[in-house]
Write a protein that holds these residues in place. Structure first.
Motif, PDB file in Angstrom:
ATOM      1  N   ALA A 239     -32.129  48.971 -45.134  1.00  0.00           N
ATOM      2  CA  ALA A 239     -31.856  49.962 -46.195  1.00  0.00           C
ATOM      3  C   ALA A 239     -30.364  50.067 -46.263  1.00  0.00           C
ATOM      4  O   ALA A 239     -29.916  51.030 -46.948  1.00  0.00           O
ATOM      5  CB  ALA A 239     -32.781  51.127 -46.236  1.00  0.00           C
ATOM      6  N   SER A 259     -25.829  53.083 -48.223  1.00  0.00           N
ATOM      7  CA  SER A 259     -27.553  53.101 -48.555  1.00  0.00           C
ATOM      8  C   SER A 259     -27.751  52.300 -49.897  1.00  0.00           C
ATOM      9  O   SER A 259     -26.954  52.628 -50.671  1.00  0.00           O
ATOM     10  CB  SER A 259     -27.865  54.728 -48.713  1.00  0.00           C
ATOM     11  OG  SER A 259     -29.290  54.632 -49.009  1.00  0.00           O
ATOM     12  N   ARG A 260     -28.684  51.358 -49.528  1.00  0.00           N
ATOM     13  CA  ARG A 260     -28.931  50.585 -50.777  1.00  0.00           C
ATOM     14  C   ARG A 260     -29.959  51.406 -51.948  1.00  0.00           C
ATOM     15  O   ARG A 260     -29.982  50.881 -52.969  1.00  0.00           O
ATOM     16  CB  ARG A 260     -29.948  49.539 -50.069  1.00  0.00           C
ATOM     17  CG  ARG A 260     -29.175  48.419 -49.283  1.00  0.00           C
ATOM     18  CD  ARG A 260     -30.043  47.170 -49.180  1.00  0.00           C
ATOM     19  NE  ARG A 260     -29.504  46.688 -47.901  1.00  0.00           N
ATOM     20  CZ  ARG A 260     -28.935  45.456 -47.977  1.00  0.00           C
ATOM     21  NH1 ARG A 260     -28.251  45.022 -49.037  1.00  0.00           N
ATOM     22  NH2 ARG A 260     -28.489  44.783 -46.749  1.00  0.00           N
ATOM     23  N   GLU A 261     -30.404  52.641 -51.292  1.00  0.00           N
ATOM     24  CA  GLU A 261     -31.259  53.223 -52.312  1.00  0.00           C
ATOM     25  C   GLU A 261     -31.352  54.610 -51.860  1.00  0.00           C
ATOM     26  O   GLU A 261     -30.994  55.168 -50.844  1.00  0.00           O
ATOM     27  CB  GLU A 261     -32.701  52.974 -52.000  1.00  0.00           C
ATOM     28  CG  GLU A 261     -33.278  52.764 -50.641  1.00  0.00           C
ATOM     29  CD  GLU A 261     -34.288  51.909 -50.143  1.00  0.00           C
ATOM     30  OE1 GLU A 261     -34.983  52.311 -49.563  1.00  0.00           O
ATOM     31  OE2 GLU A 261     -33.996  50.433 -50.505  1.00  0.00           O
ATOM     32  N   ASP A 262     -31.927  55.772 -52.766  1.00  0.00           N
ATOM     33  CA  ASP A 262     -32.182  56.931 -52.311  1.00  0.00           C
ATOM     34  C   ASP A 262     -33.066  56.962 -51.094  1.00  0.00           C
ATOM     35  O   ASP A 262     -34.308  56.034 -51.230  1.00  0.00           O
ATOM     36  CB  ASP A 262     -32.793  57.763 -53.440  1.00  0.00           C
ATOM     37  CG  ASP A 262     -31.888  57.896 -54.679  1.00  0.00           C
ATOM     38  OD1 ASP A 262     -30.666  57.596 -54.583  1.00  0.00           O
ATOM     39  OD2 ASP A 262     -32.390  58.565 -55.701  1.00  0.00           O
ATOM     40  N   GLN A 263     -32.822  57.738 -50.304  1.00  0.00           N
ATOM     41  CA  GLN A 263     -33.820  57.567 -48.940  1.00  0.00           C
ATOM     42  C   GLN A 263     -33.706  58.872 -48.202  1.00  0.00           C
ATOM     43  O   GLN A 263     -32.432  59.635 -48.182  1.00  0.00           O
ATOM     44  CB  GLN A 263     -33.553  56.368 -48.166  1.00  0.00           C
ATOM     45  CG  GLN A 263     -32.024  56.247 -47.508  1.00  0.00           C
ATOM     46  CD  GLN A 263     -31.706  55.284 -46.437  1.00  0.00           C
ATOM     47  OE1 GLN A 263     -32.662  55.098 -45.450  1.00  0.00           O
ATOM     48  NE2 GLN A 263     -30.627  54.497 -46.699  1.00  0.00           N
ATOM     49  N   ARG A 275     -28.253  59.488 -51.000  1.00  0.00           N
ATOM     50  CA  ARG A 275     -28.510  58.675 -52.431  1.00  0.00           C
ATOM     51  C   ARG A 275     -27.869  57.464 -52.598  1.00  0.00           C
ATOM     52  O   ARG A 275     -27.265  56.961 -51.245  1.00  0.00           O
ATOM     53  CB  ARG A 275     -27.648  59.349 -53.404  1.00  0.00           C
ATOM     54  CG  ARG A 275     -27.801  61.148 -53.751  1.00  0.00           C
ATOM     55  CD  ARG A 275     -29.139  61.636 -53.778  1.00  0.00           C
ATOM     56  NE  ARG A 275     -29.830  60.867 -55.218  1.00  0.00           N
ATOM     57  CZ  ARG A 275     -29.524  61.495 -56.125  1.00  0.00           C
ATOM     58  NH1 ARG A 275     -29.111  62.646 -56.320  1.00  0.00           N
ATOM     59  NH2 ARG A 275     -30.305  60.932 -57.280  1.00  0.00           N
ATOM     60  N   GLN A 276     -28.413  56.573 -53.018  1.00  0.00           N
ATOM     61  CA  GLN A 276     -27.947  55.501 -53.342  1.00  0.00           C
ATOM     62  C   GLN A 276     -26.489  55.284 -53.368  1.00  0.00           C
ATOM     63  O   GLN A 276     -26.012  56.138 -54.036  1.00  0.00           O
ATOM     64  CB  GLN A 276     -28.571  54.631 -54.539  1.00  0.00           C
ATOM     65  CG  GLN A 276     -28.328  53.123 -54.659  1.00  0.00           C
ATOM     66  CD  GLN A 276     -28.880  52.411 -56.035  1.00  0.00           C
ATOM     67  OE1 GLN A 276     -29.770  53.052 -56.474  1.00  0.00           O
ATOM     68  NE2 GLN A 276     -28.306  51.400 -56.242  1.00  0.00           N
ATOM     69  N   ASP A 277     -25.939  54.242 -52.942  1.00  0.00           N
ATOM     70  CA  ASP A 277     -24.670  54.201 -52.603  1.00  0.00           C
ATOM     71  C   ASP A 277     -23.790  55.245 -51.672  1.00  0.00           C
ATOM     72  O   ASP A 277     -22.488  55.070 -51.694  1.00  0.00           O
ATOM     73  CB  ASP A 277     -23.635  54.138 -53.782  1.00  0.00           C
ATOM     74  CG  ASP A 277     -24.355  52.863 -54.802  1.00  0.00           C
ATOM     75  OD1 ASP A 277     -24.774  51.946 -54.055  1.00  0.00           O
ATOM     76  OD2 ASP A 277     -24.261  52.865 -55.997  1.00  0.00           O
TER      77      ASP A 277
END
Ligand code: AVJ
Length: 322
Positions: A239, A259-263, A275-277
């Motif tokens: 991710a 981060s490629r996604e919210d995680q 958060r994503q990015d």
């Protein structure tokens, strides 16, 4: 002197994993999440780093080795007779071989590295090739106080060797603190020989940290696997995307895990969100001008006596006296 290799004994600093976890958590609690680059170097990470050193894009190791091969004689002449060579972050001790071949036979070589198994293997191999030098490896995190294997190391005329531009990993304040420790350990009449990567075309820099084969990306992501294994984290390494960018204002390459996604992820009983990015900073690699670095070494009490560089002036090896 006996030609049979001496036995190599590893001095191990107690493994302060609770301090390590505290350091990891305090970095992750910051507004901009960070992880300390020293955690790259587990066994696999040290191997990946050695592969990085051989990449066509990664110029520092090759350039520094060339400087060592060309000028080791001059470096030895500057240094004179020695008690010991103390090396910080010795890794595979590749550049040290060239140095030890030229120095006026130091009584001892003390490689200090955070990766204990890796260190012992390198020390054994050196003991084979330099039977007259006592090899005293110390497995320690040199960013914290650690004992040298006293009383074998007299506090006088030591050469502190700090190659690889590892100094670049430290923020200027921490770099200064570390240089002061080295100033202390060099002892009266001692010196520092330090490898410093220099400022250059950002395109060259960004390529060096974004190689085509993805070895640097694997090295960066390996930190997450390690935190999962050793600190019970639950990162999903897939991710995260590797990124390395030049920060011109700060004069450094920054390595990020984006981060490629919210995680969310967990470590040490705490939950963190991305958060994503958004990204975690895993490494700064500061690049200095010769003038900037002179300011730093002088603030630590050293005098820069000589600077050796390659023809393109991409990298420097600097000899500093107390
Ligand atoms: C070992 C800190 C010198 O900053 O160039 C290499 C580590 N990171 N590729 C550097 C590193 C990504 C390296 N130092």
């Amino acid at each position: 002197m006996n030609s049979a290799a001496r036995k190599v004994l590893l001095t191990e600093q107690s493994e302060a994993t609770s301090g390590d976890l505290a350091e990891i958590l305090s970095g992750l609690r910051q507004e901009q999440k960070t992880l300390p680059p020293k955690f790259f170097y587990d066994e696999h990470g040290s191997e990946l780093f050695e592969r990085i050193c051989e990449l066509p894009e990664y110029y520092p190791t090759r350039t520094e080795l060339d400087i060592m091969e060309r000028y080791a004689g001059d470096m030895a002449a500057r240094t004179g007779p020695l008690a010991s060579v103390i090396e910080f972050g010795s890794g595979a001790s590749l550049k040290t071989r060239t140095l030890l071949e030229h120095l006026e036979r130091p009584a001892a070589y003390v490689p200090v590295d955070i990766s204990g198994d890796h260190l012992l293997a390198a020390a054994r191999s050196l003991a084979q090739d330099f039977p007259d030098i006592e090899i005293l490896p110390v497995a320690a995190d040199f960013t914290r106080p650690f004992p040298l294997p006293d009383p074998k190391i007299p506090p006088r005329r030591n050469l502190v060797y700090f190659p690889g531009s590892t100094i670049g990993n430290f923020l200027p304040d921490a770099a200064l603190d570390l240089l002061r420790v080295m100033h202390q350990e060099a002892g009266a009449g001692g010196a520092l020989l330090i490898g410093v990567d220099l400022r250059k075309d950002p395109a060259v820099l960004e390529r060096a940290y974004n190689d085509d084969r993805g070895v640097t990306a694997a090295f960066n992501r390996n930190m997450l696997y390690r935190l999962n294994r050793e600190f019970g984290a639950d990162f999903d390494p897939a991710a995260f995307q590797h990124r390395a960018v030049w920060n011109d204002a700060m004069g450094r390459i920054e390595m990020h895990l984006v981060s490629r996604e919210d995680q969310t992820f967990e470590i040490g009983g705490e939950t963190f969100t991305l958060r994503q990015d958004e990204f975690i900073t895993t490494e700064y690699s500061h690049k200095y001008t010769q003038e900037q670095f002179r300011g730093l070494t002088e603030a630590a009490g050293f005098t820069v006596e000589q600077v050796w560089t390659d023809p393109r002036e991409w990298f420097s090896v600097q000899f500093c006296t107390r």
